[in-house]
Design an enzyme around this catalytic site. Structure first.
Site, mmCIF file in Angstrom:
data_model
loop_
_atom_site.group_PDB
_atom_site.id
_atom_site.type_symbol
_atom_site.label_atom_id
_atom_site.label_comp_id
_atom_site.label_asym_id
_atom_site.label_seq_id
_atom_site.Cartn_x
_atom_site.Cartn_y
_atom_site.Cartn_z
ATOM 1 N N CYS A 44 0.836 -1.194 0.000
ATOM 2 C CA CYS A 44 0.000 0.000 0.000
ATOM 3 C C CYS A 44 0.874 1.248 0.000
ATOM 4 O O CYS A 44 2.078 1.191 0.230
ATOM 5 C CB CYS A 44 -0.913 0.007 1.216
ATOM 6 S SG CYS A 44 -1.982 -1.455 1.319
ATOM 7 N N GLY A 80 -0.616 0.441 -4.970
ATOM 8 C CA GLY A 80 -1.913 -0.154 -4.672
ATOM 9 C C GLY A 80 -2.964 0.351 -5.624
ATOM 10 O O GLY A 80 -3.111 1.563 -5.793
ATOM 11 N N ASN A 128 0.447 0.889 5.882
ATOM 12 C CA ASN A 128 1.117 0.094 4.852
ATOM 13 C C ASN A 128 1.882 -1.013 5.555
ATOM 14 O O ASN A 128 2.714 -0.740 6.419
ATOM 15 C CB ASN A 128 2.085 0.969 4.041
ATOM 16 C CG ASN A 128 2.972 0.145 3.123
ATOM 17 O OD1 ASN A 128 2.603 -0.926 2.667
ATOM 18 N ND2 ASN A 128 4.167 0.658 2.866
ATOM 19 N N GLY A 129 1.617 -2.272 5.180
ATOM 20 C CA GLY A 129 2.339 -3.385 5.778
ATOM 21 C C GLY A 129 1.420 -4.506 6.214
ATOM 22 O O GLY A 129 0.262 -4.586 5.804
ATOM 23 N N TYR A 169 11.670 -4.029 -6.920
ATOM 24 C CA TYR A 169 10.425 -4.034 -7.697
ATOM 25 C C TYR A 169 9.422 -2.948 -7.308
ATOM 26 O O TYR A 169 8.873 -2.280 -8.169
ATOM 27 C CB TYR A 169 9.765 -5.403 -7.567
ATOM 28 C CG TYR A 169 8.436 -5.544 -8.278
ATOM 29 C CD1 TYR A 169 8.387 -5.832 -9.639
ATOM 30 C CD2 TYR A 169 7.232 -5.397 -7.593
ATOM 31 C CE1 TYR A 169 7.171 -5.960 -10.304
ATOM 32 C CE2 TYR A 169 6.014 -5.528 -8.248
ATOM 33 C CZ TYR A 169 5.980 -5.808 -9.595
ATOM 34 O OH TYR A 169 4.792 -5.932 -10.242
#
Length: 486
Positions: A12, A38, A113-114, A254
């Site tokens: 995210c 996201g 995020n996570g 990435y």
């Protein structure tokens, strides 16, 4: 909770700003720069005086805010926003962030995020104590912990809650008076602080979001830190000093945009160095180097420079395809790849091609790209991967919690090469990945999390430890894993 892994899925992205007129407009542009992280949902919460307003929806940011009135309704001088990829919880509107919470003593909004590795046990305990959850996302757990803390001071409540959750996280929490930002004790999930020319402070997942709104970078938020922002400025505090840097290496490989910097290292520069070292470790007799658009282009450039083989644009990406969606069967997956990528026949025909990709997960996409090039007339296709082979699950926010379809967990290099139909196959070593990124730290693994490659997990896995051990025994990999003890 095993499920099929079709591709690496982004985590995210979070963005927050304090002290800026029309803060929601700036947040929209910041989130747009983070859209690659996201694409399943997006939302913004704004603060107007002592009122928090929230708009969320499924889809891309532009789809959620297609009606200009939705963004215009988010008035105020502070805001937080979120773009979501599902790593925990279902793809329902209830789970789209920022989450909103209304209490008698004020409102709160939370973006995350996570992935929390002790979410299941915490949720079970909280439910037994009477907590009622409104989402299936692990994000909501932090608010329940905060509200049930025995401390009287809000900051102490928040610090205690942050010490209780485990895993990889970057949290943004906004109240009527403050914006809080916190990173997990290993810094697995990135978060940066910046400042607008107006004086407003900005927090974002990547520096590219700061650039997109004209903010100046101030600092990376360090493991265990808690940044507190209000009308008087910002303060750097901490909720724990038991920290050890272990940034997710896949951010560099990435996830992050190439124009972002993470802990002082530019992502494009790191990827280019991965390509250079890959050329040294995995040389090939080829006529041209071709990168798989878009995240592999930096590595392909480095490979070409180091090898002396000319770089050519042998594959073209349809920029109007946002992502390759998970499809129910092989035929539809192949059609999705064909929509996304096209070979340039005049470039690859009759040539020995060194094909550079950033990573391999399931392997079916790589197999199809090799076939595309051969059908376009390539004489040979030598596949080179600018990261180590993905063999182990990740529990910190990358969508590879099952190795069922991680091809490198089941096949050796020769078997994978045969499956892809390539003329040769080579991966970057873990040691060269660490060297290419080159963080200035004495932390293990060069300050990176490389568990997905070598099974060296930087934290205890809590709720996932039994599941991991069961899966490793099935794959005969149990002796290859080390897990940090709590």
């Amino acid at each position: 909770m095993p499920y099929e892994v079709k591709s690496l899925n982004e985590e995210c992205g979070v963005f927050g700003i304090w002290g800026q007129p029309q803060a929601s407009d700036v947040t929209y542009y910041g989130l747009h720069a983070l859209q690659h992280r996201g694409q399943e949902g997006a939302g913004i919460t704004s603060k107007d005086g002592h009122e928090l307003k929230n708009v969320r929806g499924l889809g891309l940011l532009s789809e959620v805010f297609r009606d200009p009135e939705r963004l215009a309704s988010l008035t105020g001088d502070a805001a937080i926003g979120h773009v979501r990829y599902t790593t925990s919880g279902s793809k329902s509107l209830d789970n789209i962030q920022p989450l909103m919470f209304h209490f008698t003593d004020g409102d709160m909004s939370l973006a995350h995020n996570g992935n929390l590795t002790n979410a299941f046990s915490l949720k079970k305990r909280l439910e037994n104590e009477g907590a009622i959850f409104h989402t299936t996302s692990d994000t909501e757990i932090l608010i329940h912990l905060l509200r049930r803390s025995s401390h009287t001071n809000f900051l102490d409540k928040l610090k205690e809650s942050l010490r209780t959750v485990r895993g990889g996280f970057a949290f943004l929490l906004m109240t009527e008076t403050h914006l809080y930002a916190a990173v997990d004790p290993n810094g697995l999930r990135p978060l940066v602080l910046g400042q607008m020319k107006t004086g407003a402070f900005v927090v974002a997942s990547e520096t590219c979001a700061l650039d997109s709104v004209g903010a100046t970078f101030i600092r990376d938020i360090q493991p265990g830190e808690l940044i507190i922002i209000d009308d008087g400025g910002y303060k750097v505090d901490y909720y724990t000093k038991d920290t050890q840097l272990a940034i997710c290496s896949m951010e560099y490989v990435y996830f992050a945009r190439p124009d972002s910097d993470i802990h002082g290292v530019n992502v494009h520069t790191a990827r280019k160095e991965m390509g250079r070292l890959l050329a040294q470790e995995q040389p090939v007799d080829a006529d041209i180097v071709v990168g798989v658009p878009n995240s592999s282009l930096s590595a392909a450039s480095g490979y070409a420079e180091a090898s002396g083989i000319p770089y050519e644009m042998g594959l073209v990406k349809n920029q109007y395809i946002a992502r390759t969606f998970i499809q129910p069967n092989q035929d539809m997956r192949e059609r999705s790849v064909r929509m996304k990528l096209s070979p340039v026949k005049g470039v690859v025909a009759g040539k020995k091609v060194a094909l550079i990709d950033d990573s391999i997960v399931r392997g079916t996409t790589s197999k199809y790209i090799v076939r595309l090039l051969l059908e376009a007339g390539a004489k040979e296709v030598h596949l080179r991967i600018a990261s180590p082979a993905l063999k182990f699950p990740c529990y910190y926010g990358i969508d590879i919690q099952s190795t069922d379809e991680l091809i490198a967990a089941h096949k050796n290099v020769a078997e994978m090469n045969a499956f892809f139909g390539s003329d040769s196959l080579g991966f970057l070593s873990v040691e060269s990945l660490i060297k290419a990124i080159g963080l200035k730290t004495d932390a293990p693994n060069g300050g990176l999390c490389v568990a997905y490659f070598n099974g060296d997990y930087p934290t205890p896995l809590y709720d996932f430890e039994d599941e991991l051990q069961t899966e490793l025994k099935r794959l005969n990999l149990e002796n290859h894993v080390t897990i940090k003890e709590g």
